[in-house]
Design a protein around this motif. Structure first.
Motif, mmCIF file in Angstrom:
data_model
loop_
_atom_site.group_PDB
_atom_site.id
_atom_site.type_symbol
_atom_site.label_atom_id
_atom_site.label_comp_id
_atom_site.label_asym_id
_atom_site.label_seq_id
_atom_site.Cartn_x
_atom_site.Cartn_y
_atom_site.Cartn_z
ATOM 1 N N ILE A 131 -101.529 4.135 -96.937
ATOM 2 C CA ILE A 131 -101.084 3.837 -98.302
ATOM 3 C C ILE A 131 -101.096 2.330 -98.517
ATOM 4 N N LEU A 132 -101.595 1.906 -99.672
ATOM 5 C CA LEU A 132 -101.668 0.485 -99.991
ATOM 6 C C LEU A 132 -101.085 0.234 -101.381
ATOM 7 N N THR A 133 -100.233 -0.784 -101.483
ATOM 8 C CA THR A 133 -99.724 -1.211 -102.783
ATOM 9 C C THR A 133 -100.146 -2.657 -103.035
ATOM 10 N N ILE A 134 -100.589 -2.929 -104.251
ATOM 11 C CA ILE A 134 -101.025 -4.270 -104.639
ATOM 12 C C ILE A 134 -100.379 -4.609 -105.971
ATOM 13 N N GLY A 135 -99.654 -5.724 -106.016
ATOM 14 C CA GLY A 135 -98.981 -6.128 -107.244
ATOM 15 C C GLY A 135 -99.059 -7.631 -107.476
ATOM 16 N N GLN A 136 -98.618 -8.052 -108.636
ATOM 17 C CA GLN A 136 -98.616 -9.461 -109.006
ATOM 18 C C GLN A 136 -97.365 -10.156 -108.484
ATOM 19 N N TYR A 137 -97.549 -11.291 -107.815
ATOM 20 C CA TYR A 137 -96.395 -12.112 -107.429
ATOM 21 C C TYR A 137 -95.804 -12.755 -108.672
ATOM 22 N N LEU A 138 -94.480 -12.701 -108.784
ATOM 23 C CA LEU A 138 -93.759 -13.352 -109.871
ATOM 24 C C LEU A 138 -92.713 -14.271 -109.264
ATOM 25 N N GLN A 139 -92.702 -15.505 -109.662
ATOM 26 C CA GLN A 139 -91.777 -16.498 -109.113
ATOM 27 C C GLN A 139 -90.343 -16.132 -109.504
ATOM 28 N N PRO A 140 -89.474 -15.813 -108.520
ATOM 29 C CA PRO A 140 -88.120 -15.368 -108.874
ATOM 30 C C PRO A 140 -87.200 -16.481 -109.352
ATOM 31 N N THR A 141 -87.354 -17.703 -108.790
ATOM 32 C CA THR A 141 -86.574 -18.854 -109.234
ATOM 33 C C THR A 141 -87.440 -20.101 -109.093
ATOM 34 N N LYS A 142 -86.974 -21.197 -109.640
ATOM 35 C CA LYS A 142 -87.730 -22.450 -109.566
ATOM 36 C C LYS A 142 -87.821 -22.978 -108.132
ATOM 37 N N ASN A 143 -86.991 -22.457 -107.240
ATOM 38 C CA ASN A 143 -87.008 -22.900 -105.841
ATOM 39 C C ASN A 143 -88.015 -22.135 -104.986
ATOM 40 N N HIS A 144 -88.672 -21.159 -105.578
ATOM 41 C CA HIS A 144 -89.650 -20.370 -104.838
ATOM 42 C C HIS A 144 -91.066 -20.807 -105.183
ATOM 43 N N LEU A 145 -92.013 -20.269 -104.437
ATOM 44 C CA LEU A 145 -93.412 -20.629 -104.655
ATOM 45 C C LEU A 145 -93.822 -20.371 -106.099
ATOM 46 N N GLU A 146 -94.614 -21.288 -106.629
ATOM 47 C CA GLU A 146 -95.110 -21.116 -107.986
ATOM 48 C C GLU A 146 -96.262 -20.109 -108.005
ATOM 49 N N VAL A 147 -96.427 -19.468 -109.135
ATOM 50 C CA VAL A 147 -97.564 -18.577 -109.327
ATOM 51 C C VAL A 147 -98.817 -19.432 -109.511
ATOM 52 N N GLU A 148 -99.818 -19.160 -108.698
ATOM 53 C CA GLU A 148 -101.077 -19.884 -108.822
ATOM 54 C C GLU A 148 -101.976 -19.261 -109.894
ATOM 55 N N GLU A 149 -101.860 -17.945 -110.052
ATOM 56 C CA GLU A 149 -102.741 -17.259 -110.998
ATOM 57 C C GLU A 149 -102.120 -15.922 -111.395
ATOM 58 N N TYR A 150 -102.235 -15.583 -112.666
ATOM 59 C CA TYR A 150 -101.882 -14.252 -113.131
ATOM 60 C C TYR A 150 -103.157 -13.420 -113.137
ATOM 61 N N ILE A 151 -103.162 -12.402 -112.309
ATOM 62 C CA ILE A 151 -104.359 -11.582 -112.125
ATOM 63 C C ILE A 151 -104.472 -10.581 -113.278
ATOM 64 N N VAL A 152 -105.642 -10.496 -113.868
ATOM 65 C CA VAL A 152 -105.832 -9.608 -115.020
ATOM 66 C C VAL A 152 -105.806 -8.147 -114.562
ATOM 67 N N PRO A 153 -105.348 -7.233 -115.428
ATOM 68 C CA PRO A 153 -105.275 -5.807 -115.052
ATOM 69 C C PRO A 153 -106.610 -5.244 -114.577
ATOM 70 N N GLU A 154 -107.713 -5.729 -115.130
ATOM 71 C CA GLU A 154 -109.015 -5.226 -114.714
ATOM 72 C C GLU A 154 -109.303 -5.508 -113.241
ATOM 73 N N LYS A 155 -108.796 -6.630 -112.744
ATOM 74 C CA LYS A 155 -108.991 -6.957 -111.328
ATOM 75 C C LYS A 155 -108.166 -6.006 -110.451
ATOM 76 N N PHE A 156 -106.968 -5.669 -110.911
ATOM 77 C CA PHE A 156 -106.167 -4.689 -110.171
ATOM 78 C C PHE A 156 -106.883 -3.339 -110.126
ATOM 79 N N ASP A 157 -107.485 -2.967 -111.247
ATOM 80 C CA ASP A 157 -108.246 -1.707 -111.286
ATOM 81 C C ASP A 157 -109.399 -1.739 -110.283
#
Length: 291
Positions: free
Chosen positions: A226-252
């Motif tokens: 089983i594999l799960t793939i999701g978008q990283y979302l920065q939980p607070t300003k002290n965590h890693l920044e999001v480098e890119e928001y992946i488009v839904p088509e790429k997830f597909d």
């Protein structure tokens, strides 16, 4: 650097919070933590409104400091010996047929806290052997004796997330080792090939498409189911920044690749998380247990 503005596909309309309050009440009643709350999961309103939660055992303070994770890190407190029994009671009140149990990492404990997982599984099995039990574990520093004890407890699904591509480990999860995570999943399969193994990866941290596909291939080489793939979302300003928001088509696209590689089940979408809608898999593959 300013926080990147979330695209439209990452804006979620939350359901009414009446049932959400009921789930919180049950967790509080039994003194239980949920990773939904501690990790600031974006799906918490949806899951809690459906009286679903992922239990987080061994406290709410982690001994590691992964730079993507909102769970607090530091020196953990003592283990709640009543926790496994309280999980059983909460499962009854929530009416769960698929139970997901995870934990903070407890490198301070001789067995990494595995015995608390085992006791929790036994409590649920004692109550109803037909409930699907999924565990989402740390790597236990690849202690084979500890892992064998966990496998012997017979969870239906053994999940351990690789989280990101090998190149980004020093940045994203510096106290973890990519190959060790693969070795853990491979060893579980070696001990009991009837247990479904599961792993997940976050996107948007600077990985390339080729790197993601290679991780997928690495997981299939060790027969991960089983594999799960999701978008990283920065939980607070002290965590890693999001480098890119992946488009839904790429997830597909990744979902299709996962199916072609032979995963039994691939969940790939921006809001996918390890345990989000976890019962979808058991409904399809474990009907004899989850019906």
């Amino acid at each position: 650097m300013p926080v990147k503005r979330k695209p439209e596909w990452l804006r979620k309309r939350n359901p009414p919070n009446i049932m959400m309050r009921e789930t919180k009440k049950i967790l509080k009643k039994f003194e239980l933590h949920s990773v939904c709350q501690s990790a600031r999961c974006p799906n918490i309103a949806e899951c809690f409104s459906n009286k679903t939660a992922t239990f987080m055992i061994l406290g709410d303070i982690c001994t590691r400091n992964c730079r993507f994770c909102a769970v607090k890190n530091g020196t953990p407190g003592p283990i709640n010996k009543n926790e496994p029994e309280n999980i059983r009671k909460a499962v009854v009140e929530l009416g769960l047929k698929h139970v997901v149990i995870t934990s903070v990492t407890r490198d301070d404990l001789p067995d990494g806290g595995a015995s608390q997982f085992i006791r929790s599984i036994h409590e649920i099995r004692k109550m109803d052997p037909n409930i699907v039990v999924e565990i989402l574990t740390p790597d236990f520093k690849m202690d084979k004796k500890v892992i064998k004890n966990l496998v012997d407890a017979k969870p239906n699904i053994f999940n351990h997330n690789v989280e990101t591509v090998p190149r980004l480990y020093s940045k994203v999860r510096p106290q973890a080792i990519y190959r060790r995570s693969l070795e853990l999943l491979e060893y579980v399969k070696k001990l009991d090939n009837k247990i479904y193994t599961k792993s997940g990866i976050m996107l948007g941290l600077g990985e390339t498409e080729d790197e993601v596909i290679q991780v997928m291939k690495d997981l299939r080489e060790i027969n991960c189911n089983i594999l799960t793939i999701g978008q990283y979302l920065q939980p607070t300003k002290n965590h890693l920044e999001v480098e890119e928001y992946i488009v839904p088509e790429k997830f597909d696209k990744y979902k299709k690749i996962g199916e072609e590689l032979g995963f039994d089940y691939t969940a790939s979408a921006p809001f996918v998380r390890s345990s989000f809608n976890a019962r979808d898999f058991s409904n399809k593959f474990l009907k004899n247990l989850s019906s």
